[in-house]
Design a protein around this motif. Structure first.
Motif, mmCIF file in Angstrom:
data_model
loop_
_atom_site.group_PDB
_atom_site.id
_atom_site.type_symbol
_atom_site.label_atom_id
_atom_site.label_comp_id
_atom_site.label_asym_id
_atom_site.label_seq_id
_atom_site.Cartn_x
_atom_site.Cartn_y
_atom_site.Cartn_z
ATOM 1 N N TRP B 27 92.617 83.648 42.166
ATOM 2 C CA TRP B 27 93.168 83.846 40.813
ATOM 3 C C TRP B 27 94.632 84.250 40.840
ATOM 4 O O TRP B 27 95.369 83.968 39.899
ATOM 5 C CB TRP B 27 92.342 84.884 40.049
ATOM 6 C CG TRP B 27 91.196 84.222 39.350
ATOM 7 C CD1 TRP B 27 89.872 84.295 39.676
ATOM 8 C CD2 TRP B 27 91.264 83.358 38.202
ATOM 9 N NE1 TRP B 27 89.123 83.531 38.829
ATOM 10 C CE2 TRP B 27 89.949 82.948 37.902
ATOM 11 C CE3 TRP B 27 92.315 82.884 37.409
ATOM 12 C CZ2 TRP B 27 89.654 82.092 36.848
ATOM 13 C CZ3 TRP B 27 92.023 82.033 36.356
ATOM 14 C CH2 TRP B 27 90.706 81.644 36.077
ATOM 15 N N MET B 28 95.043 84.931 41.933
ATOM 16 C CA MET B 28 96.466 85.295 42.016
ATOM 17 C C MET B 28 97.325 84.038 42.047
ATOM 18 O O MET B 28 98.455 84.030 41.578
ATOM 19 C CB MET B 28 96.727 86.120 43.279
ATOM 20 C CG MET B 28 96.060 87.475 43.233
ATOM 21 S SD MET B 28 96.755 88.617 44.424
ATOM 22 C CE MET B 28 96.659 87.739 45.950
ATOM 23 N N PHE B 29 96.755 82.966 42.618
ATOM 24 C CA PHE B 29 97.537 81.727 42.734
ATOM 25 C C PHE B 29 97.389 80.835 41.507
ATOM 26 O O PHE B 29 98.329 80.198 41.061
ATOM 27 C CB PHE B 29 97.114 80.965 43.995
ATOM 28 C CG PHE B 29 97.571 81.618 45.262
ATOM 29 C CD1 PHE B 29 98.863 81.430 45.714
ATOM 30 C CD2 PHE B 29 96.717 82.422 46.001
ATOM 31 C CE1 PHE B 29 99.304 82.035 46.886
ATOM 32 C CE2 PHE B 29 97.147 83.030 47.165
ATOM 33 C CZ PHE B 29 98.438 82.837 47.606
ATOM 34 N N VAL B 30 96.163 80.775 40.971
ATOM 35 C CA VAL B 30 95.935 79.864 39.849
ATOM 36 C C VAL B 30 96.198 80.577 38.516
ATOM 37 O O VAL B 30 96.373 79.929 37.488
ATOM 38 C CB VAL B 30 94.503 79.275 39.922
ATOM 39 C CG1 VAL B 30 93.475 80.221 39.328
ATOM 40 C CG2 VAL B 30 94.448 77.912 39.241
ATOM 41 N N GLY B 31 96.287 81.901 38.556
ATOM 42 C CA GLY B 31 96.494 82.676 37.337
ATOM 43 C C GLY B 31 97.734 82.291 36.536
ATOM 44 O O GLY B 31 97.640 82.066 35.324
ATOM 45 N N PRO B 32 98.904 82.210 37.181
ATOM 46 C CA PRO B 32 100.116 81.870 36.405
ATOM 47 C C PRO B 32 99.986 80.540 35.674
ATOM 48 O O PRO B 32 100.357 80.429 34.499
ATOM 49 C CB PRO B 32 101.207 81.782 37.485
ATOM 50 C CG PRO B 32 100.708 82.601 38.608
ATOM 51 C CD PRO B 32 99.209 82.518 38.576
ATOM 52 N N PHE B 33 99.432 79.532 36.355
ATOM 53 C CA PHE B 33 99.255 78.227 35.717
ATOM 54 C C PHE B 33 98.351 78.372 34.502
ATOM 55 O O PHE B 33 98.652 77.872 33.412
ATOM 56 C CB PHE B 33 98.644 77.234 36.724
ATOM 57 C CG PHE B 33 98.425 75.849 36.162
ATOM 58 C CD1 PHE B 33 99.379 74.864 36.337
ATOM 59 C CD2 PHE B 33 97.262 75.540 35.467
ATOM 60 C CE1 PHE B 33 99.184 73.592 35.824
ATOM 61 C CE2 PHE B 33 97.060 74.268 34.945
ATOM 62 C CZ PHE B 33 98.023 73.298 35.121
ATOM 63 N N MET B 34 97.240 79.079 34.684
ATOM 64 C CA MET B 34 96.268 79.194 33.595
ATOM 65 C C MET B 34 96.818 79.991 32.415
ATOM 66 O O MET B 34 96.490 79.713 31.264
ATOM 67 C CB MET B 34 94.957 79.814 34.106
ATOM 68 C CG MET B 34 94.155 78.907 35.013
ATOM 69 S SD MET B 34 93.914 77.222 34.381
ATOM 70 C CE MET B 34 92.713 77.495 33.083
ATOM 71 N N ALA B 35 97.668 80.988 32.708
ATOM 72 C CA ALA B 35 98.240 81.783 31.620
ATOM 73 C C ALA B 35 99.120 80.908 30.726
ATOM 74 O O ALA B 35 98.987 80.915 29.490
ATOM 75 C CB ALA B 35 99.042 82.946 32.205
ATOM 76 N N VAL B 36 100.014 80.135 31.338
ATOM 77 C CA VAL B 36 100.888 79.255 30.548
ATOM 78 C C VAL B 36 100.054 78.162 29.894
ATOM 79 O O VAL B 36 100.280 77.784 28.740
ATOM 80 C CB VAL B 36 102.000 78.644 31.438
ATOM 81 C CG1 VAL B 36 102.935 77.777 30.604
ATOM 82 C CG2 VAL B 36 102.787 79.741 32.124
ATOM 83 N N PHE B 37 99.060 77.668 30.635
ATOM 84 C CA PHE B 37 98.174 76.633 30.110
ATOM 85 C C PHE B 37 97.485 77.107 28.829
ATOM 86 O O PHE B 37 97.380 76.376 27.846
ATOM 87 C CB PHE B 37 97.141 76.282 31.184
ATOM 88 C CG PHE B 37 96.181 75.211 30.801
ATOM 89 C CD1 PHE B 37 96.555 73.878 30.881
ATOM 90 C CD2 PHE B 37 94.901 75.513 30.367
ATOM 91 C CE1 PHE B 37 95.666 72.879 30.534
ATOM 92 C CE2 PHE B 37 94.011 74.517 30.015
ATOM 93 C CZ PHE B 37 94.397 73.202 30.098
ATOM 94 N N ALA B 38 97.033 78.362 28.848
ATOM 95 C CA ALA B 38 96.371 78.915 27.663
ATOM 96 C C ALA B 38 97.331 78.939 26.478
ATOM 97 O O ALA B 38 96.955 78.652 25.345
ATOM 98 C CB ALA B 38 95.859 80.321 27.964
ATOM 99 N N LEU B 39 98.599 79.263 26.762
ATOM 100 C CA LEU B 39 99.580 79.355 25.677
ATOM 101 C C LEU B 39 99.926 77.984 25.097
ATOM 102 O O LEU B 39 100.016 77.836 23.879
ATOM 103 C CB LEU B 39 100.859 80.047 26.184
ATOM 104 C CG LEU B 39 102.006 80.108 25.177
ATOM 105 C CD1 LEU B 39 101.674 81.062 24.040
ATOM 106 C CD2 LEU B 39 103.303 80.535 25.853
ATOM 107 N N VAL B 40 100.104 76.977 25.947
ATOM 108 C CA VAL B 40 100.608 75.704 25.430
ATOM 109 C C VAL B 40 99.524 74.646 25.243
ATOM 110 O O VAL B 40 99.796 73.592 24.689
ATOM 111 C CB VAL B 40 101.750 75.122 26.301
ATOM 112 C CG1 VAL B 40 102.906 76.084 26.353
ATOM 113 C CG2 VAL B 40 101.269 74.750 27.667
#
Lengths: 313, 306
Positions: B27-40
């Motif tokens: 999750w430390m690696f995939v977390g940033p992608f998923m956070a922005v993904f959730a926003l956009v």
């Protein structure tokens, strides 16, 4: 960033590679015993090649014409005057040099947007390829499902959300949505699964390296060819982006090149607008030049990344 | 790698400890992608659904209307005209484009061409051209008065029809889209062909299979995944058709209406008509249609042949 050669990347695919290393620069026998060169096949392929190149040739030829010549001379041959340098100067000078501003905006969007998108895709793809974590399947399902949702369908609600946050008409409105590249994530996932042997990660961990240190020191160098490929695709996507900025930007100060060119072209159709078709054509040529150059010079890297990325079905 | 050992509490075993910590490391690696993904991605989808259930009027403000907007869209001839148009576009343009891309990829892979690498990069090159530039170029060339079509008519005394006339403009858009993406799809197929194991070809050679048999029995099945992916992406692209018609509008205002494609319709509703709720509804229905068709293609494409 120094990318290793494709052969080197392929040589690190673990002890039992399930495929020969893709060597893209050398012609390979395609299943026949002796591949005899075929003039007929070459001619047929050349037809598609001509189809692909004619419009580009048209662009180059017509960027050398004055506005008068544009309408009076044959489209695929040079006009009476050779006005390329004058056109370039006029393009850069028009409207207080707004073209340069648009160019700088585009570069900003590419560096931050495509660079960020590549970084997120590399981290995410690495995690999907090399870690088991709770919710992994859900991550995959959600991302794939979201890809099927038309980007343009998202644009209107995104615009409304951003305008409530006060982000519209700022560079952020263009950069933040371009940070997500589902295709880049998929490409990086397949690439990392091939390029990084699990034993190597185990060894690094046993040696006591932390996860991030392992990633930056061990994994990242192996991922370099794939990173170049993803970077190329995100760069193209950002450089050529039109719909998103069209919706988000009202003010031409933050326009990327694509919107600027369209505004110049539409100018002729407006009442009292000056027709500047020679500048539209020259501007279009200047817009595609950087990407064409990047394509030509980075061929070896992005093709090797793409080849490795297409292994898994 | 599987580290599915359940995290044991109060364990002093370092191996188990490391395993449990690693469960969340991903999750430390995939977390940033998923956070922005959730926003956009996720937030706009949710917001779209929310918008589609309301109506905003001058009198009475915003009120909940349930599925009224959907009922309106389903009975809206402008919407369905656009859907039919992109449907026709899909049925004609996608097979042509993918067919050419596949043939070129097979030709490049056969090793029987003169100048393979030149053709590979040339045919891929249009992908570097933004839709705006591609449409402007072709739009200029389509011109019957000053464009290439006009030139040809003058030279040869022919009377080629106007590519920007209402009857032909869809085909002209199809040509622009084909030009832009034929090389991109070719490259995807070609890259997939490059990694077909040699041993298969050697086996086919021993069995005395000819070129054609090798293509149908080995190459096409081997790149099935790439074919399905390219088909799905092309279908999504067809349904999203926006850039080319929107840019051609200034050249062919009579041929391209504001509801020419569903996306153009949604855009016009929002930004010319301020009908955000109805626009969101149109976008959602279009997304659903796209998803269903993409899903069907995937199921059919990935089904193992008996």
């Amino acid at each position: 960033m120094s990318a290793p050669t494709p052969a080197l990347a392929a040589a690190t695919t673990g002890p039992s590679p399930r495929r020969p290393a893709p060597r893209l620069r050398t012609p390979r026998r395609g299943g026949g015993s002796r591949a005899r060169r075929s003039p007929l096949l070459t001619v047929l392929t050349a037809l598609v090649g001509i189809y692909a190149l004619v419009p580009l040739a048209w662009l180059v030829v017509n960027a050398t014409k004055t506005q008068g010549d544009l309408f009076s001379s044959f489209g695929l041959w040079f006009g009476d005057s050779f006005a390329l340098w004058d056109n370039i100067q006029a393009t850069l000078a028009y409207d207080d040099g707004v073209f340069g501003r648009w160019f700088a905006n585009t570069v900003l969007y590419v560096v931050v947007g495509a660079g960020g998108a590549t970084f997120l895709a590399v981290l995410g793809g690495y995690a999907l390829a090399k870690f088991d974590f709770p919710g992994k399947r859900a991550v995959f399902a959600v991302v794939i499902g979201a890809v099927a949702v038309p980007g343009t369908a998202l644009a209107v609600p995104t615009f409304l959300m951003f305008s409530q946050m006060g982000l519209t008409n700022t560079p952020w409105a263009v950069i933040v949505p371009s940070l997500i590249s589902p295709f880049g994530l998929y490409l990086m996932w397949t690439f990392a699964a091939e390029a990084i042997p699990g034993e190597l990660l185990e060894a690094a961990r046993i040696d006591g390296a932390g996860e991030f240190r392992t990633f930056f020191r061990v994994s990242l160098p192996l991922l370099a060819p794939g990173i170049v490929t993803v970077l190329l695709f995100t760069t193209v996507a950002t450089w050529n982006n039109y719909f998103l900025p069209l919706i988000m930007l009202r003010d031409s100060t933050w326009y990327p090149l694509t919107l600027g060119l369209n505004a110049w072209n539409a100018q002729a159709a407006t009442a009292g607008g000056e027709a500047i078709f020679n500048l539209v054509i020259t501007g279009a040529l200047l817009t595609i030049l950087p990407l064409v150059v990047a394509f030509l010079f980075l061929q070896r890297f992005w093709q090797s990344g793409l080849a490795a990325g297409s292994v898994k079905e | 790698m599987t580290t599915t050992s359940p995290p044991t509490t109060a364990s002093t075993n370092p191996v188990v400890h490391r395993a449990s910590r690693r469960r969340w490391t991903g999750w430390m690696f995939v977390g940033p992608f998923m956070a922005v993904f959730a926003l956009v991605f996720l937030a706009p989808i949710a917001y779209s659904l929310y918008l589609s259930a309301f109506r905003t009027q001058m009198v009475g403000g915003t009120q909940f209307v349930g599925l009224d907007n959907y009922a309106r869209a389903l009975g809206d001839p402008q919407f369905w005209d656009g859907v039919a148009r992109v449907g026709l576009f899909l049925v004609v343009q996608v097979p042509i484009m993918l067919g050419i891309a596949l043939l070129v990829a097979l030709a490049l892979d056969s090793g029987r061409l003169y100048g393979t690498s030149f053709f590979r990069i040339s045919i891929f090159m249009p992908y570097a051209v933004p839709a705006v530039v591609a449409t402007l170029m072709w739009g200029f060339m389509y011109g019957t008065r000053f464009g290439l079509v006009g030139n040809i008519n003058d030279l040869f005394g022919t009377s080629l029809p106007n590519p920007l006339s209402p009857d032909l403009v869809l085909a002209s858009i199809g040509n622009i889209v084909t030009w832009e993406f034929v090389g991109y799809n070719m490259l995807i197929f070609y890259a997939a062909l490059r990694v077909v194991p040699h041993s298969l070809y050697e086996a086919a050679e021993i069995d005395g299979a000819g070129q054609w048999r090798v293509i149908t029995a080995i190459k096409l099945p081997a790149i099935r995944g790439a074919l399905v992916i390219a088909t799905i992406f092309s279908i999504i692209g067809s349904f999203q058709l926006f850039n080319e018609p929107s840019i051609l509008q200034s050249l062919a205002p009579n041929a391209i209406t504001t509801s020419y494609t569903p996306n153009l319709y949604a855009y016009s509703l929002s930004f010319s008509g301020q009908q955000y709720n109805y626009s969101a509804t149109v976008a959602i229905i279009m997304g659903l249609i796209t998803m269903v068709i993409a899903y069907v293609v995937q199921l059919r494409g990935m089904r193992k042949e008996a």
